[in-house]
Design an enzyme around this catalytic site. Structure first.
Site, PDB file in Angstrom:
ATOM      1  N   ASP A 212       0.869  -1.176   0.000  1.00 50.34           N
ATOM      2  CA  ASP A 212       0.000   0.000   0.000  1.00 50.34           C
ATOM      3  C   ASP A 212       0.903   1.222   0.000  1.00 50.34           C
ATOM      4  O   ASP A 212       2.141   1.093   0.060  1.00 50.34           O
ATOM      5  CB  ASP A 212      -0.950   0.005   1.225  1.00 50.34           C
ATOM      6  CG  ASP A 212      -2.282   0.716   0.947  1.00 50.34           C
ATOM      7  OD1 ASP A 212      -2.254   1.941   0.700  1.00 50.34           O
ATOM      8  OD2 ASP A 212      -3.328   0.053   0.971  1.00 50.34           O
ATOM      9  N   ASP A 239       3.707   1.809  -4.957  1.00 50.92           N
ATOM     10  CA  ASP A 239       2.678   2.366  -5.827  1.00 50.92           C
ATOM     11  C   ASP A 239       2.298   1.289  -6.839  1.00 50.92           C
ATOM     12  O   ASP A 239       3.126   0.901  -7.665  1.00 50.92           O
ATOM     13  CB  ASP A 239       3.264   3.602  -6.526  1.00 50.92           C
ATOM     14  CG  ASP A 239       2.302   4.218  -7.530  1.00 50.92           C
ATOM     15  OD1 ASP A 239       1.195   3.677  -7.732  1.00 50.92           O
ATOM     16  OD2 ASP A 239       2.674   5.251  -8.116  1.00 50.92           O
ATOM     17  N   PHE A 240       1.075   0.790  -6.736  1.00 52.82           N
ATOM     18  CA  PHE A 240       0.706  -0.323  -7.622  1.00 52.82           C
ATOM     19  C   PHE A 240       0.579   0.098  -9.083  1.00 52.82           C
ATOM     20  O   PHE A 240       0.381  -0.740  -9.943  1.00 52.82           O
ATOM     21  CB  PHE A 240      -0.499  -1.115  -7.120  1.00 52.82           C
ATOM     22  CG  PHE A 240      -1.740  -0.354  -6.684  1.00 52.82           C
ATOM     23  CD1 PHE A 240      -2.246   0.705  -7.424  1.00 52.82           C
ATOM     24  CD2 PHE A 240      -2.429  -0.765  -5.540  1.00 52.82           C
ATOM     25  CE1 PHE A 240      -3.399   1.364  -7.026  1.00 52.82           C
ATOM     26  CE2 PHE A 240      -3.595  -0.101  -5.137  1.00 52.82           C
ATOM     27  CZ  PHE A 240      -4.072   0.967  -5.889  1.00 52.82           C
ATOM     28  N   HIS A 258     -12.254  -1.079  -8.180  1.00 53.16           N
ATOM     29  CA  HIS A 258     -13.423  -0.181  -8.318  1.00 53.16           C
ATOM     30  C   HIS A 258     -13.066   1.291  -8.089  1.00 53.16           C
ATOM     31  O   HIS A 258     -13.853   2.169  -8.410  1.00 53.16           O
ATOM     32  CB  HIS A 258     -14.599  -0.640  -7.424  1.00 53.16           C
ATOM     33  CG  HIS A 258     -14.482  -0.276  -5.977  1.00 53.16           C
ATOM     34  ND1 HIS A 258     -15.580  -0.238  -5.140  1.00 53.16           N
ATOM     35  CD2 HIS A 258     -13.416   0.058  -5.206  1.00 53.16           C
ATOM     36  CE1 HIS A 258     -15.193   0.110  -3.924  1.00 53.16           C
ATOM     37  NE2 HIS A 258     -13.891   0.291  -3.935  1.00 53.16           N
TER      38      HIS A 258
HETATM   39  C1  SAM Z   1     -10.782   1.369  -0.972  1.00 47.76           C
HETATM   40  S1  SAM Z   1      -9.295   1.110  -0.082  1.00 47.76           S
HETATM   41  C2  SAM Z   1      -9.330  -0.644   0.141  1.00 47.76           C
HETATM   42  C3  SAM Z   1      -8.434  -1.112   1.252  1.00 47.76           C
HETATM   43  C4  SAM Z   1      -8.519  -2.615   1.564  1.00 47.76           C
HETATM   44  N1  SAM Z   1      -8.121  -3.433   0.447  1.00 47.76           N
HETATM   45  C5  SAM Z   1      -9.913  -2.960   2.033  1.00 47.76           C
HETATM   46  O1  SAM Z   1     -10.692  -3.525   1.274  1.00 47.76           O
HETATM   47  O2  SAM Z   1     -10.224  -2.635   3.184  1.00 47.76           O
HETATM   48  C6  SAM Z   1      -8.064   1.352  -1.345  1.00 47.76           C
HETATM   49  C7  SAM Z   1      -6.641   1.161  -0.881  1.00 47.76           C
HETATM   50  O3  SAM Z   1      -5.769   1.406  -1.992  1.00 47.76           O
HETATM   51  C8  SAM Z   1      -4.639   2.107  -1.513  1.00 47.76           C
HETATM   52  N2  SAM Z   1      -3.994   2.807  -2.639  1.00 47.76           N
HETATM   53  C9  SAM Z   1      -4.463   3.894  -3.311  1.00 47.76           C
HETATM   54  N3  SAM Z   1      -3.594   4.235  -4.270  1.00 47.76           N
HETATM   55  C10 SAM Z   1      -2.558   3.363  -4.211  1.00 47.76           C
HETATM   56  C11 SAM Z   1      -1.364   3.198  -4.971  1.00 47.76           C
HETATM   57  N4  SAM Z   1      -1.083   4.002  -5.990  1.00 47.76           N
HETATM   58  N5  SAM Z   1      -0.523   2.182  -4.651  1.00 47.76           N
HETATM   59  C12 SAM Z   1      -0.817   1.343  -3.609  1.00 47.76           C
HETATM   60  N6  SAM Z   1      -1.953   1.451  -2.852  1.00 47.76           N
HETATM   61  C13 SAM Z   1      -2.809   2.448  -3.156  1.00 47.76           C
HETATM   62  C14 SAM Z   1      -5.225   3.037  -0.486  1.00 47.76           C
HETATM   63  O4  SAM Z   1      -4.248   3.556   0.369  1.00 47.76           O
HETATM   64  C15 SAM Z   1      -6.223   2.127   0.205  1.00 47.76           C
HETATM   65  O5  SAM Z   1      -5.650   1.422   1.267  1.00 47.76           O
END
Ligand code: SAM
Length: 359
Positions: A212, A239-240, A258
Site C-alpha cells: 500500500d 505504488d501499484f 473499483h
Molecule cells: C478502498 S481502499 C481498500 C483497502 C482494503 N483493500 C480494504 O478492502 O479494506 C483502497 C486502498 O488502496 C490504496 N492505494 C491507493 N492508491 C494506491 C497506490 N497508488 N498504490 C498502492 N496502494 C494504493 C489506499 O491507500 C487504500 O488502502
C-alpha cells in the site's frame, strides 16, 4: 386537455410519495448518524433505557436538542424509547454498532462516509454525470488519495473506516477460498492489513505481504503486532501503478479496482500478471453487478441499491466504477489474465471472489 400518458404516473400512491420523501431526506439521516457518532451518544446509551437529560448532561449538550436527536435516532431504528419511561432511550442492535467499543463498530465508517471530503463532491453529481469527470478533483484541487496524503487525520479516519468495512469479508474469506495450495499472499492495496491478517491467522502455512502507500500502511504495523504476525508478514510501501512486489503465488485485492478507470485497473492487473508465477492466481474481491439492474431489496449483489450508490461514489470521488462480470473479464483480458470463476461471498454480500490466471 393534454393526452394522458400510457402509464399514468399520477397513479403513484402514498407509498411512492413516501419513498421519494424518504430518499430526499437521506442525507439528513446520514448527518443524524454523524452527529450521534461525534457526540458519542451510543457510548452513553446502552442496553438499558437512559434518560435523555442524563445523556445531555454527560455530553454537555442542550437538553431539549439532545432529546430531539435521540428521538430522531429512534425514528431511524437505532434507539428505542421506553414506553414506561418516556424520554429514556436504549440502543437497538443496529444502533449499538455506533458505539466505538462494539466489536463490529461502524463509527469510523459513518464518520468517513458523512465527512465533507466524501459528501462535497456528491453535491456536484449532476456535473460528473454530464462530463464523466471526477467532481472531487475540481472541488478539492487534487485527487482523493493525494488529498488523504495531505491530511493525515483524514487518512487515519479513512484507514479505520476501511478496516471496519472489511471486517465481514475478513471473517468469511479465510474459509471461503482454498488457500491451502498457495504459499505466499500479497494483498495489493491491503490498507491496515485487517484482511490479510485474518487469512494468515487461519492458514499458518502462509506468509504474506501488504502493499500500500505509506499513508495507507500507517496502522498496519499495529495490526500485525496485534495478531502476532510481524514475522510472517511484511509491509511494502509502494505504488501499484509502478510495480507489485514479486515472490507471491497469490495476489489478493479487495475494493481496489473499483477505485479506478478501466485503463488504470488494467495497469494494476498487468503489474500482478508480470510477477505471477506458473500456477499463480489473482483473487479480486469486489461486488459483481448483474448485467441488468436487480433492485430487489433482498438481492445480495446490489444490496438494496447500495452497490449502485457505491458506483456513483466512485464516479464523483475517485473516477472508478463498479463492474459486471463482463467488465471484469475485459479488464483482465487486457492485462493478459483470464477470468476463471466468480463466486459470491455470501457471508459478506455484496462481495464476490473473482479468480483470474495468466493467459
Ligand atoms: C478502498 S481502499 C481498500 C483497502 C482494503 N483493500 C480494504 O478492502 O479494506 C483502497 C486502498 O488502496 C490504496 N492505494 C491507493 N492508491 C494506491 C497506490 N497508488 N498504490 C498502492 N496502494 C494504493 C489506499 O491507500 C487504500 O488502502
Amino acid at each position: 386537455m393534454a393526452n394522458m400518458p400510457d402509464t399514468d404516473v399520477r397513479a403513484a400512491g402514498t407509498a411512492d410519495r413516501d419513498l421519494i420523501v424518504r430518499l430526499a431526506f437521506g442525507s439528513m439521516a446520514a448527518q443524524t448518524l454523524r452527529a450521534a457518532v461525534r457526540l458519542r451518544v451510543l457510548e452513553l446509551v446502552g442496553d438499558t433505557p437512559r434518560p435523555a437529560a442524563e445523556v445531555a448532561v454527560a455530553v454537555g449538550a442542550e437538553r431539549q436538542s439532545m432529546t430531539r436527536l435521540l428521538r430522531a435516532l429512534a425514528g431511524l431504528g437505532l434507539l428505542a424509547e421506553s414506553e414506561s419511561a418516556p424520554d429514556s432511550f436504549s440502543a437497538t442492535p443496529a444502533g449499538a454498532l455506533l458505539d466505538p467499543g462494539h466489536p463490529d463498530s461502524l463509527t469510523s465508517f459513518v464518520r468517513m462516509f458523512t465527512e465533507p471530503a466524501i459528501v462535497r463532491a456528491w453535491e456536484q453529481l449532476d456535473g460528473s454525470v454530464r462530463t464523466g469527470e471526477i467532481a472531487f478533483d475540481t472541488v478539492f484541487g487534487t485527487d482523493f488519495f493525494s488529498h488523504l496524503g495531505q491530511h493525515p487525520e483524514l487518512s487515519a479516519e479513512f484507514n479505520a473506516a476501511m478496516s471496519q468495512a472489511v471486517a465481514e469479508t475478513a471473517a468469511a474469506l479465510p474459509y471461503a477460498f482454498d488457500f491451502g495450495r498457495f504459499t505466499r499472499v500479497t494483498d495489493v492495496g491491503g490498507g491496515d492489513g485487517t484482511l490479510l491478517a485474518a487469512v494468515l491467522d487461519a492458514h499458518p502455512h502462509l506468509t504474506g505481504v501488504v502493499l500500500d502507500t505509506a499513508q495507507g500502511l500507517a496502522e498496519a504495523p499495529r495490526t500485525l503486532e496485534r495478531h502476532g504476525l510481524s514475522d510472517r508478514c511484511s509491509l511494502v510501501a509502494g505504488d501499484f501503478f509502478r510495480a507489485v512486489p514479486e515472490g507471491s503465488d497469490l495476489y489478493l485485492m479487495k475494493s481496489i479496482l473499483h477505485d479506478w478507470t478501466d485503463d488504470r485497473a488494467v495497469t494494476i492487473l498487468r503489474h500482478c500478471r508480470e510477477v505471477l508465477p506458473p500456477g499463480g492466481l489473482v483473487l479480486i474481491v469486489e461486488p459483481v453487478l448483474p448485467e441488468v439492474v436487480d433492485t430487489r431489496a433482498e438481492s445480495d449483489v446490489t444490496d438494496g441499491g447500495v452497490t449502485y450508490l457505491s458506483d456513483l461514489n466512485m464516479l464523483v470521488n475517485v473516477g472508478g466504477r463498479e463492474r459486471t462480470r463482463r467488465d471484469f473479464e475485459e479488464v483482465c483480458r487486457r492485462a493478459g489474465l483470464s477470468l476463471t470463476s466468480v463466486t459470491p461471498l455470501t457471508e459478506a454480500a455484496p462481495f464476490s471472489l473473482i479468480e483470474a490466471v495468466a493467459d
